[in-house]
Design a protein around this motif. Sequence first.
Motif, PDB file in Angstrom:
ATOM      1  N   GLY A 191       0.819  -1.208   0.000  1.00 47.55           N
ATOM      2  CA  GLY A 191       0.000   0.000   0.000  1.00 47.55           C
ATOM      3  C   GLY A 191       0.850   1.253   0.000  1.00 47.55           C
ATOM      4  O   GLY A 191       0.545   2.229  -0.701  1.00 47.55           O
ATOM      5  N   LEU A 192       1.926   1.243   0.764  1.00 50.09           N
ATOM      6  CA  LEU A 192       2.822   2.405   0.801  1.00 50.09           C
ATOM      7  C   LEU A 192       3.491   2.614  -0.548  1.00 50.09           C
ATOM      8  O   LEU A 192       3.632   3.753  -1.010  1.00 50.09           O
ATOM      9  CB  LEU A 192       3.869   2.229   1.894  1.00 50.09           C
ATOM     10  CG  LEU A 192       4.858   3.385   2.056  1.00 50.09           C
ATOM     11  CD1 LEU A 192       4.139   4.683   2.395  1.00 50.09           C
ATOM     12  CD2 LEU A 192       5.900   3.062   3.133  1.00 50.09           C
ATOM     13  N   ALA A 193       3.890   1.521  -1.196  1.00 49.24           N
ATOM     14  CA  ALA A 193       4.508   1.635  -2.527  1.00 49.24           C
ATOM     15  C   ALA A 193       3.536   2.267  -3.512  1.00 49.24           C
ATOM     16  O   ALA A 193       3.908   3.138  -4.318  1.00 49.24           O
ATOM     17  CB  ALA A 193       4.957   0.257  -3.004  1.00 49.24           C
ATOM     18  N   ALA A 194       2.269   1.848  -3.452  1.00 49.11           N
ATOM     19  CA  ALA A 194       1.258   2.431  -4.346  1.00 49.11           C
ATOM     20  C   ALA A 194       1.018   3.895  -3.991  1.00 49.11           C
ATOM     21  O   ALA A 194       0.840   4.746  -4.879  1.00 49.11           O
ATOM     22  CB  ALA A 194      -0.050   1.638  -4.244  1.00 49.11           C
ATOM     23  N   PHE A 195       1.020   4.206  -2.719  1.00 50.01           N
ATOM     24  CA  PHE A 195       0.852   5.587  -2.239  1.00 50.01           C
ATOM     25  C   PHE A 195       1.960   6.478  -2.801  1.00 50.01           C
ATOM     26  O   PHE A 195       1.705   7.584  -3.304  1.00 50.01           O
ATOM     27  CB  PHE A 195       0.890   5.558  -0.712  1.00 50.01           C
ATOM     28  CG  PHE A 195       0.815   6.898  -0.039  1.00 50.01           C
ATOM     29  CD1 PHE A 195      -0.398   7.520   0.182  1.00 50.01           C
ATOM     30  CD2 PHE A 195       1.970   7.529   0.425  1.00 50.01           C
ATOM     31  CE1 PHE A 195      -0.465   8.746   0.842  1.00 50.01           C
ATOM     32  CE2 PHE A 195       1.916   8.744   1.084  1.00 50.01           C
ATOM     33  CZ  PHE A 195       0.685   9.357   1.282  1.00 50.01           C
ATOM     34  N   LEU A 196       3.196   6.002  -2.768  1.00 51.05           N
ATOM     35  CA  LEU A 196       4.331   6.768  -3.297  1.00 51.05           C
ATOM     36  C   LEU A 196       4.218   6.945  -4.801  1.00 51.05           C
ATOM     37  O   LEU A 196       4.488   8.025  -5.337  1.00 51.05           O
ATOM     38  CB  LEU A 196       5.644   6.065  -2.944  1.00 51.05           C
ATOM     39  CG  LEU A 196       6.026   6.062  -1.454  1.00 51.05           C
ATOM     40  CD1 LEU A 196       7.205   5.130  -1.213  1.00 51.05           C
ATOM     41  CD2 LEU A 196       6.339   7.460  -0.963  1.00 51.05           C
ATOM     42  N   SER A 197       3.803   5.887  -5.495  1.00 56.03           N
ATOM     43  CA  SER A 197       3.731   5.963  -6.960  1.00 56.03           C
ATOM     44  C   SER A 197       2.645   6.923  -7.435  1.00 56.03           C
ATOM     45  O   SER A 197       2.684   7.405  -8.564  1.00 56.03           O
ATOM     46  CB  SER A 197       3.496   4.565  -7.555  1.00 56.03           C
ATOM     47  OG  SER A 197       2.185   4.109  -7.274  1.00 56.03           O
ATOM     48  N   HIS A 198       1.674   7.197  -6.572  1.00 63.17           N
ATOM     49  CA  HIS A 198       0.601   8.138  -6.929  1.00 63.17           C
ATOM     50  C   HIS A 198       0.771   9.484  -6.218  1.00 63.17           C
ATOM     51  O   HIS A 198      -0.195  10.236  -6.049  1.00 63.17           O
ATOM     52  CB  HIS A 198      -0.765   7.538  -6.603  1.00 63.17           C
ATOM     53  CG  HIS A 198      -1.159   6.417  -7.514  1.00 63.17           C
ATOM     54  ND1 HIS A 198      -0.909   5.084  -7.228  1.00 63.17           N
ATOM     55  CD2 HIS A 198      -1.754   6.425  -8.733  1.00 63.17           C
ATOM     56  CE1 HIS A 198      -1.350   4.333  -8.209  1.00 63.17           C
ATOM     57  NE2 HIS A 198      -1.870   5.116  -9.133  1.00 63.17           N
ATOM     58  N   ASP A 199       2.011   9.792  -5.822  1.00 60.58           N
ATOM     59  CA  ASP A 199       2.345  11.094  -5.243  1.00 60.58           C
ATOM     60  C   ASP A 199       1.495  11.405  -4.012  1.00 60.58           C
ATOM     61  O   ASP A 199       1.001  12.519  -3.827  1.00 60.58           O
ATOM     62  CB  ASP A 199       2.157  12.190  -6.306  1.00 60.58           C
ATOM     63  CG  ASP A 199       2.939  13.459  -5.971  1.00 60.58           C
ATOM     64  OD1 ASP A 199       3.864  13.378  -5.136  1.00 60.58           O
ATOM     65  OD2 ASP A 199       2.616  14.524  -6.536  1.00 60.58           O
TER      66      ASP A 199
END
Length: 330
Positions: A191-199
């Motif tokens: 979830g954190l990785a996806a959060f980072l990828s979507h700024d």
Amino acid sequence: MAEGRQNRRYPQNLQGVLHLAIDAGSVAEEPAAVEAMSQERSSWLREALADVCKGQMDEVEQMKQCLAVLNQEEVKGEEDRNEDEEDERESAFEVLSELCENLDNARDLMVLGGLDLCVSKYLGHAQSGLRWRAAQLVASCAQNMPQVQAHLLKISALPKLLQLTDSDPHPKVRVKGLHAVSCLVREQEAGLAAFLSHDGFSVLMRGMQSANQKLQTKSAFLLLNLLTSHPEHKDTVISMGMVQQLVSVLRTPHSPFHEHVLGALCCLVVDCEKGLKDCRDPSLNLEDLLQLRARALQGKDESQEELEFCERLRTACFRGHQSDDHGMDR
């Protein structure tokens, strides 16, 4: 004795059944009572377990009925009918959110396709009351449930929730959207990785700069939590100009959420030379701001943690440190 048995109330949940089982075990430790009580206790346990199982089946049926309401085609045209349909859908969401506080029900809702329906149809619904209720249901199901979190990430719930948080015109939708984001990214590596990828950090920054006090507080709290749990991402947020943005937030009229903002700044200067350098930038005039804030917070019991962050930041950045400008003046 028969009347006593008829008046007994059987447990309505698993915890009650377990207590009953423990009581039965206690009776079994008294040999003289075993023969007299074992059949009665056994009967209680069987009936109690049957009631619990029946209750769980009823909850699954309730979820199916709610999903049937949410799956109905929407009829356009008659205003009164549309309002009735919206009320029915809102009620269905409220029942589902309550039921899904139980982790087993949250998992069952996922299997029944309820979360897919939320994400595909209701997070983007025209009615704000349905958008925020859908986000609330997603949050209820995702909290502390890795299996459900993984499914929601797979069906791209996070970018939709970030969009609601960032730009929905209705304040309550933004707050509920951020709550659901938090349930998907805290203690969840994917979830954190996806959060980072979507700024996602930029979304939090804009949330703190909004006029929505609840959104400000939740944004600052999530930022502090993520920086504390994942210090490896400090460089990412510092390169975004986060220090400068946080200081500008501190210059707005004082609010309780400033405690989390100061906490985030403290995180950014620990073992991080770039964070220290940014905080010491003379153009920010952060040292004077911290002195004024500390003076204003003195003696206020409810502000002790904020005062502590204030003092910690002053110590880390300015005590024993002399800027180049002061050196040139000498």
